[in-house]
Motif scaffolding. Structure first.
Motif, mmCIF file in Angstrom:
data_model
loop_
_atom_site.group_PDB
_atom_site.id
_atom_site.type_symbol
_atom_site.label_atom_id
_atom_site.label_comp_id
_atom_site.label_asym_id
_atom_site.label_seq_id
_atom_site.Cartn_x
_atom_site.Cartn_y
_atom_site.Cartn_z
ATOM 1 N N LEU A 136 -15.110 -17.270 12.348
ATOM 2 C CA LEU A 136 -14.453 -16.022 12.282
ATOM 3 C C LEU A 136 -13.200 -15.620 10.970
ATOM 4 N N LEU A 137 -12.183 -16.633 11.352
ATOM 5 C CA LEU A 137 -11.904 -16.880 9.623
ATOM 6 C C LEU A 137 -11.920 -16.690 8.698
ATOM 7 N N ASN A 138 -13.547 -17.599 8.629
ATOM 8 C CA ASN A 138 -14.211 -17.836 7.387
ATOM 9 C C ASN A 138 -14.539 -16.858 6.545
ATOM 10 N N ASP A 139 -15.091 -15.247 7.879
ATOM 11 C CA ASP A 139 -15.354 -14.601 6.891
ATOM 12 C C ASP A 139 -14.288 -13.585 7.782
ATOM 13 N N PRO A 140 -13.226 -12.798 7.890
ATOM 14 C CA PRO A 140 -12.687 -12.004 9.079
ATOM 15 C C PRO A 140 -13.487 -10.762 8.755
ATOM 16 N N THR A 141 -13.865 -10.060 7.737
ATOM 17 C CA THR A 141 -13.878 -8.637 7.530
ATOM 18 C C THR A 141 -15.763 -8.162 8.088
ATOM 19 N N ASN A 142 -16.260 -9.558 8.505
ATOM 20 C CA ASN A 142 -17.897 -9.080 8.948
ATOM 21 C C ASN A 142 -17.770 -8.855 9.925
ATOM 22 N N GLU A 143 -18.834 -7.129 9.792
ATOM 23 C CA GLU A 143 -18.730 -6.528 11.104
ATOM 24 C C GLU A 143 -19.977 -7.340 11.975
ATOM 25 N N ASP A 144 -19.913 -7.843 12.111
ATOM 26 C CA ASP A 144 -21.339 -9.292 13.176
ATOM 27 C C ASP A 144 -20.188 -9.774 14.361
ATOM 28 N N TRP A 145 -18.596 -9.466 14.179
ATOM 29 C CA TRP A 145 -17.766 -10.281 14.116
ATOM 30 C C TRP A 145 -17.195 -8.671 15.634
ATOM 31 N N TYR A 146 -18.346 -7.590 15.454
ATOM 32 C CA TYR A 146 -18.025 -6.727 17.046
ATOM 33 C C TYR A 146 -18.564 -6.997 17.381
ATOM 34 N N GLU A 147 -19.859 -7.720 17.652
ATOM 35 C CA GLU A 147 -20.540 -8.203 18.963
ATOM 36 C C GLU A 147 -19.428 -8.943 19.435
ATOM 37 N N CYS A 148 -18.974 -9.959 19.629
ATOM 38 C CA CYS A 148 -18.133 -11.077 20.073
ATOM 39 C C CYS A 148 -16.575 -10.128 20.943
ATOM 40 N N SER A 149 -16.491 -11.167 21.629
ATOM 41 C CA SER A 149 -15.312 -10.814 22.314
ATOM 42 C C SER A 149 -14.012 -11.794 22.059
ATOM 43 N N VAL A 150 -13.332 -10.865 20.924
ATOM 44 C CA VAL A 150 -11.909 -11.411 20.250
ATOM 45 C C VAL A 150 -10.292 -11.046 20.542
ATOM 46 N N GLU A 151 -10.057 -11.498 21.276
ATOM 47 C CA GLU A 151 -8.506 -10.804 21.350
ATOM 48 C C GLU A 151 -7.621 -12.094 21.822
ATOM 49 N N PHE A 152 -6.357 -11.378 20.682
ATOM 50 C CA PHE A 152 -5.167 -12.243 21.482
ATOM 51 C C PHE A 152 -4.785 -12.471 22.570
ATOM 52 N N CYS A 153 -4.409 -13.925 22.780
ATOM 53 C CA CYS A 153 -4.110 -14.080 24.184
ATOM 54 C C CYS A 153 -3.439 -15.415 23.933
ATOM 55 N N GLY A 154 -2.868 -15.712 25.161
ATOM 56 C CA GLY A 154 -2.015 -16.921 24.958
ATOM 57 C C GLY A 154 -2.410 -17.585 26.244
ATOM 58 N N GLY A 155 -3.468 -17.109 26.768
ATOM 59 C CA GLY A 155 -3.751 -17.895 28.500
ATOM 60 C C GLY A 155 -4.684 -18.797 28.620
ATOM 61 N N THR A 156 -5.468 -19.299 29.756
ATOM 62 C CA THR A 156 -6.133 -19.957 29.935
ATOM 63 C C THR A 156 -6.643 -19.908 29.871
ATOM 64 N N HIS A 157 -8.294 -20.650 29.756
ATOM 65 C CA HIS A 157 -9.977 -20.164 30.258
ATOM 66 C C HIS A 157 -10.627 -21.098 29.894
ATOM 67 N N LEU A 158 -11.883 -20.909 30.249
ATOM 68 C CA LEU A 158 -13.063 -21.592 30.179
ATOM 69 C C LEU A 158 -13.503 -22.110 29.194
ATOM 70 N N GLU A 159 -13.998 -23.654 29.663
ATOM 71 C CA GLU A 159 -14.622 -23.589 27.858
ATOM 72 C C GLU A 159 -15.821 -22.746 27.073
ATOM 73 N N ARG A 160 -16.866 -22.780 28.536
ATOM 74 C CA ARG A 160 -18.383 -21.976 28.323
ATOM 75 C C ARG A 160 -17.654 -21.081 29.588
ATOM 76 N N CYS A 161 -18.657 -19.429 29.545
ATOM 77 C CA CYS A 161 -18.882 -19.057 30.441
ATOM 78 C C CYS A 161 -19.744 -19.387 31.499
ATOM 79 N N LYS A 162 -20.503 -20.332 31.397
ATOM 80 C CA LYS A 162 -21.484 -20.386 32.820
ATOM 81 C C LYS A 162 -20.234 -20.978 33.714
ATOM 82 N N SER A 163 -19.351 -21.390 33.653
ATOM 83 C CA SER A 163 -18.352 -21.996 34.393
ATOM 84 C C SER A 163 -17.568 -20.632 35.308
ATOM 85 N N ALA A 164 -18.377 -19.703 35.286
ATOM 86 C CA ALA A 164 -17.893 -18.139 35.620
ATOM 87 C C ALA A 164 -18.583 -17.881 37.027
ATOM 88 N N GLY A 165 -19.943 -18.413 36.454
ATOM 89 C CA GLY A 165 -21.800 -18.007 37.677
ATOM 90 C C GLY A 165 -21.416 -17.417 37.986
#
Length: 249
Positions: A136-165
């Motif tokens: 994202l940082l290499n090309d921050p204005t790329n409109e493709d990033w709209y298709e991703c979830s990008v947030e400011f957050c300090g909390g704990t997260h999964l490494e990959r989404c599949k673990s959510a079940g």
């Protein structure tokens, strides 16, 4: 790092050595719900539009709660689409990445989401679901990033989404004027809710083959289950509609 706890036995004094360990089962449930909250936020924007803004959230061991700005109740079709988008990310095992980034640079990432009115530190931790943060940082204005979830957050997260079940929306309701609230579950609870919903709809469908007292008994039982079961809100609405048709036979 600060840890807050309660001494159950003995006395803790300044200078004592302490061994801290993580309750893996509890932590696993929390990270599943937290990452799914980010996926939910992103899915709501995709379904309802850019005006959707987070107004609060709760991440617990057994549920997640998300408050957002929206003027009207969501339709069953919209809720189904939101569930589908979140579950697609889970099924596709999308990556989750986090990195501390200078605030000004982080704010320049196209499509980044932040909580309205929140003050963020500099640097700020960026959590990206779908693309590594460095990309994202290499090309921050790329409109493709709209298709991703990008947030400011300090909390704990999964490494990959599949673990959510799995992911299921249990309720969507008004919280205040112009603010809605979603209550959802992931993991074992979500799979149980999904299976319970399928079973209930099948039970109602089977009741169509019954007559007289057997039909009345089946109707009463299904009506009770609709009120008691933890199932998807949209499935609950379908079940109630099907019961209404059953009553009209």
């Amino acid at each position: 790092m600060l840890h807050i706890g309660r001494c159950i036995e003995g006395i803790v004094q300044c200078g004592d050595g302490i061994t801290a360990s993580v309750n893996e089962k509890r932590r696993g449930a929390i990270v599943s719900n937290h990452t799914s909250t980010h996926l939910l936020n992103h899915a709501l924007r995709a379904v309802l539009g850019d005006d959707i803004q987070q107004r609060g959230s709760l991440v617990d061991t057994d549920k997640l709660r998300f408050d957002f700005s929206h003027a009207h109740a969501m339709t069953d079709g919209q809720l189904d689409r939101v569930e589908q988008l979140v579950n697609e990310a889970i099924e596709n095992d999308v990556i989750v990445d986090a990195l501390e980034v200078p605030l000004e640079l982080a704010q320049s990432i196209y499509g980044v989401r932040a909580v309205f009115g929140e003050r963020y530190p500099d640097p700020v931790r960026v959590v990206s679901i779908g693309v590594p943060v460095q990309e994202l940082l290499n090309d921050p204005t790329n409109e493709d990033w709209y298709e991703c979830s990008v947030e400011f957050c300090g909390g704990t997260h999964l490494e990959r989404c599949k673990s959510a079940g799995h992911f299921v929306v249990l309720h969507e309701q008004a919280l205040a004027s112009g603010v809605r609230r979603i209550l959802a579950v992931t993991g074992v609870e979500a799979k149980a809710a999904h299976e319970a919903g399928i079973s209930l709809l099948q039970h109602i469908d089977d009741a169509n083959q019954l007559e007289d007292q057997q039909l009345c008994d089946a109707y009463d039982e299904c009506s009770r289950l609709v009120d008691e079961l933890s199932i998807s809100q949209s499935v609950k609405h379908v079940a109630k509609a099907n019961l209404k048709k059953l009553l009209g036979r």
